[in-house]
Design a protein around this motif. Sequence first.
Motif, PDB file in Angstrom:
ATOM      1  N   ARG A 197     -14.241   4.465  12.602  1.00  0.00           N
ATOM      2  CA  ARG A 197     -13.432   3.873  11.754  1.00  0.00           C
ATOM      3  C   ARG A 197     -12.187   2.837  12.377  1.00  0.00           C
ATOM      4  O   ARG A 197     -11.993   1.825  11.988  1.00  0.00           O
ATOM      5  CB  ARG A 197     -12.740   4.999  11.101  1.00  0.00           C
ATOM      6  CG  ARG A 197     -11.557   4.634  10.143  1.00  0.00           C
ATOM      7  CD  ARG A 197     -10.544   5.673   9.442  1.00  0.00           C
ATOM      8  NE  ARG A 197     -10.085   6.571  10.675  1.00  0.00           N
ATOM      9  CZ  ARG A 197      -8.992   6.293  11.080  1.00  0.00           C
ATOM     10  NH1 ARG A 197      -8.263   5.350  10.708  1.00  0.00           N
ATOM     11  NH2 ARG A 197      -8.207   6.994  11.988  1.00  0.00           N
ATOM     12  N   LEU A 225      -8.978   5.143   4.438  1.00  0.00           N
ATOM     13  CA  LEU A 225      -9.654   5.169   3.045  1.00  0.00           C
ATOM     14  C   LEU A 225     -11.079   5.038   3.289  1.00  0.00           C
ATOM     15  O   LEU A 225     -12.147   5.491   2.551  1.00  0.00           O
ATOM     16  CB  LEU A 225      -8.994   3.914   2.263  1.00  0.00           C
ATOM     17  CG  LEU A 225      -7.613   3.865   1.975  1.00  0.00           C
ATOM     18  CD1 LEU A 225      -7.136   2.806   1.222  1.00  0.00           C
ATOM     19  CD2 LEU A 225      -6.897   5.423   1.471  1.00  0.00           C
ATOM     20  N   ASN A 226     -11.355   4.170   4.378  1.00  0.00           N
ATOM     21  CA  ASN A 226     -12.878   3.734   4.565  1.00  0.00           C
ATOM     22  C   ASN A 226     -13.056   4.165   6.070  1.00  0.00           C
ATOM     23  O   ASN A 226     -12.266   4.342   6.703  1.00  0.00           O
ATOM     24  CB  ASN A 226     -13.064   2.274   4.355  1.00  0.00           C
ATOM     25  CG  ASN A 226     -12.490   1.599   3.405  1.00  0.00           C
ATOM     26  OD1 ASN A 226     -12.665   2.292   2.227  1.00  0.00           O
ATOM     27  ND2 ASN A 226     -12.105   0.476   3.352  1.00  0.00           N
ATOM     28  N   GLY A 243      -7.425  -0.806   5.069  1.00  0.00           N
ATOM     29  CA  GLY A 243      -8.209   0.434   4.613  1.00  0.00           C
ATOM     30  C   GLY A 243      -8.709   1.315   5.530  1.00  0.00           C
ATOM     31  O   GLY A 243      -8.598   2.436   5.248  1.00  0.00           O
ATOM     32  N   ARG A 256      -5.745   3.202   7.501  1.00  0.00           N
ATOM     33  CA  ARG A 256      -5.279   4.183   6.730  1.00  0.00           C
ATOM     34  C   ARG A 256      -6.322   5.454   6.344  1.00  0.00           C
ATOM     35  O   ARG A 256      -5.797   6.257   5.884  1.00  0.00           O
ATOM     36  CB  ARG A 256      -4.795   3.657   5.440  1.00  0.00           C
ATOM     37  CG  ARG A 256      -3.755   2.746   5.222  1.00  0.00           C
ATOM     38  CD  ARG A 256      -3.182   2.270   3.985  1.00  0.00           C
ATOM     39  NE  ARG A 256      -2.764   3.453   3.218  1.00  0.00           N
ATOM     40  CZ  ARG A 256      -2.621   3.382   1.850  1.00  0.00           C
ATOM     41  NH1 ARG A 256      -2.852   2.425   1.000  1.00  0.00           N
ATOM     42  NH2 ARG A 256      -2.115   4.538   1.233  1.00  0.00           N
ATOM     43  N   PRO A 282     -14.204   3.221  -5.459  1.00  0.00           N
ATOM     44  CA  PRO A 282     -13.756   2.033  -5.712  1.00  0.00           C
ATOM     45  C   PRO A 282     -14.086   1.527  -7.057  1.00  0.00           C
ATOM     46  O   PRO A 282     -15.116   1.494  -7.378  1.00  0.00           O
ATOM     47  CB  PRO A 282     -14.154   0.946  -4.516  1.00  0.00           C
ATOM     48  CG  PRO A 282     -14.757   1.859  -3.124  1.00  0.00           C
ATOM     49  CD  PRO A 282     -15.170   3.116  -4.174  1.00  0.00           C
ATOM     50  N   SER A 296       0.766  -1.171   0.018  1.00  0.00           N
ATOM     51  CA  SER A 296       0.107  -0.047  -0.129  1.00  0.00           C
ATOM     52  C   SER A 296       0.856   1.232   0.051  1.00  0.00           C
ATOM     53  O   SER A 296       0.397   2.481  -0.178  1.00  0.00           O
ATOM     54  CB  SER A 296      -0.920   0.150   1.322  1.00  0.00           C
ATOM     55  OG  SER A 296      -0.240   0.118   2.341  1.00  0.00           O
ATOM     56  N   LEU A 328      -3.637   6.031  -4.677  1.00  0.00           N
ATOM     57  CA  LEU A 328      -5.219   5.808  -4.364  1.00  0.00           C
ATOM     58  C   LEU A 328      -5.984   6.037  -5.659  1.00  0.00           C
ATOM     59  O   LEU A 328      -6.917   6.709  -5.820  1.00  0.00           O
ATOM     60  CB  LEU A 328      -5.599   6.829  -3.573  1.00  0.00           C
ATOM     61  CG  LEU A 328      -5.079   6.935  -2.131  1.00  0.00           C
ATOM     62  CD1 LEU A 328      -5.771   7.616  -1.047  1.00  0.00           C
ATOM     63  CD2 LEU A 328      -5.348   5.258  -1.315  1.00  0.00           C
ATOM     64  N   TRP A 357     -16.894   5.919   2.077  1.00  0.00           N
ATOM     65  CA  TRP A 357     -15.800   5.945   1.318  1.00  0.00           C
ATOM     66  C   TRP A 357     -15.193   7.188   1.458  1.00  0.00           C
ATOM     67  O   TRP A 357     -16.090   8.290   1.477  1.00  0.00           O
ATOM     68  CB  TRP A 357     -16.078   5.988  -0.210  1.00  0.00           C
ATOM     69  CG  TRP A 357     -15.125   6.043  -0.809  1.00  0.00           C
ATOM     70  CD1 TRP A 357     -14.897   7.239  -1.978  1.00  0.00           C
ATOM     71  CD2 TRP A 357     -13.955   5.256  -1.319  1.00  0.00           C
ATOM     72  NE1 TRP A 357     -13.757   6.927  -2.630  1.00  0.00           N
ATOM     73  CE2 TRP A 357     -13.101   5.893  -2.209  1.00  0.00           C
ATOM     74  CE3 TRP A 357     -13.350   4.068  -0.646  1.00  0.00           C
ATOM     75  CZ2 TRP A 357     -11.716   5.454  -2.552  1.00  0.00           C
ATOM     76  CZ3 TRP A 357     -12.328   3.472  -0.954  1.00  0.00           C
ATOM     77  CH2 TRP A 357     -11.400   4.176  -1.934  1.00  0.00           C
ATOM     78  N   ASN A 358     -13.984   7.091   2.162  1.00  0.00           N
ATOM     79  CA  ASN A 358     -13.353   8.546   2.798  1.00  0.00           C
ATOM     80  C   ASN A 358     -12.343   9.058   1.808  1.00  0.00           C
ATOM     81  O   ASN A 358     -11.892  10.084   2.416  1.00  0.00           O
ATOM     82  CB  ASN A 358     -12.869   8.245   4.048  1.00  0.00           C
ATOM     83  CG  ASN A 358     -13.927   8.080   5.063  1.00  0.00           C
ATOM     84  OD1 ASN A 358     -14.985   7.930   5.045  1.00  0.00           O
ATOM     85  ND2 ASN A 358     -13.176   7.664   6.353  1.00  0.00           N
ATOM     86  N   ALA A 359     -12.005   8.460   0.653  1.00  0.00           N
ATOM     87  CA  ALA A 359     -10.842   8.819   0.036  1.00  0.00           C
ATOM     88  C   ALA A 359     -11.071   9.601  -1.218  1.00  0.00           C
ATOM     89  O   ALA A 359     -10.477   9.308  -2.340  1.00  0.00           O
ATOM     90  CB  ALA A 359     -10.193   7.568  -0.386  1.00  0.00           C
TER      91      ALA A 359
END
Length: 427
Positions: free
Chosen positions: A355, A403-404, A398, A401, A315, A87, A95, A308-310
């Motif tokens: 999270r 991302l989610n 995920g 980090r 996705p 990653s 990303l 979805w936080n990124a």
Amino acid sequence: MGKNKGVAPRLADALGIVLGTKEIPLRLRAWDGSEAGPAEAPVLVFRSPRGLRRMLWSPNQLGLSRAYVAGDIDGPGDLFKSFSELSSVGKFAELKAFRPPTPRERLRLVRTAIRVGALGLPPAPPPEEMDVSRSGRKHSRKRDAAAISHHYDVGNAFYALVLGPSMVYSCAVWDEENVGLDAAQEAKLDLVCRKLGLRPGMRLLDVGCGWGSFALHAARNYGVDVVGVTLSKEQAALGRQRVAEGGLADRIEIRVQDYRDVHDGPFDAISSIGMAEHVGGGQIDSYSAHLSGLLRPGGRLLNHAISWNAGEMPPDPDSFIPRYVFPDGEMLSLTVMIGALESAGLEVLDVEALRRHYGLTLRAWVHNLEENWDEAVRLTSEGRARVWRLYMASSALGFERGLNGVNQVLVQRPGGEEPPLRRRDWM
């Protein structure tokens, strides 16, 4: 053959093309015994030329995932460490969706495949893969039922190995990291009951009720009557068995039913825990409106869902998780979710982000799976066990980090009893 010669260096070049990086942070071990890459790095084993062939035909996340699920490649060590290394480089670190190789890069892949004897027709996808797009209109009742069956009807005994005695398949709430999975799940169930303000005699709808764990907790500890709905026949069968064994058949009804077909409101409260991810962005407004219409004035809805936080990029719908784990699943942003609930005339009372809690939960599930690996394979298949290991380990990272995310959004239909002045009533 020397460790620095043979197939492995060529595999490193091919994997670099797929990942979009010149530096592979793994130690590659090829089927001929050769190795390449940092000596102290986690090991990735290519068991046969078919692993490279899958990468050649699908030079993206899907090709790598197919190779792992089929057993063509393997990560025999700490999967979390391997994913953490991956990653940090290339397309994972950026990303971004996996960019298709350029014509020159694809030619390099073909030449590598020829040199190591991996060229050939595309291997068939592992049987655990599902192309849900062949099942009709997206988020029709029939297609949703097929997608849910693909994920949940893989055997209750298998899920019991992974989830443990709680049989709760959603993010737990951890007071401390060492409290244990069962205690953390019990804390989550009770937190939802308190947020909903449950009291004896209330009528509760549990949307996506799973194996009945929340329904059992609410009826047993808060004296409510529960209707639970799921599209999984296996979940419903075990849920009904657990209800009967708990002596609560007169308080809990579990149905195999689409939430859109529930019309016997009103309900005093509605829980939706880990279900909204199956609804989809195109249906989230009607989902919110339908549940709002089932609530009595003053009734509360607790929506617990992954987000979805990124950034703006969702996705890839043709990647591993949509193909193998959650067909047609969609992670919506918290903004979209709250907007849909408010558009349905519901007042937001509270939002809680969990999270970090999901990272801990997923790591506990991976531990359970790995501790019971042989039995998990016996109950399903090695491919299915690999799907769950890959999905849960990658998802844990995920969440860790950022991302989610996963959020509990508590809303109330206007009218009736006013909400409490402070959050402490449910905290």
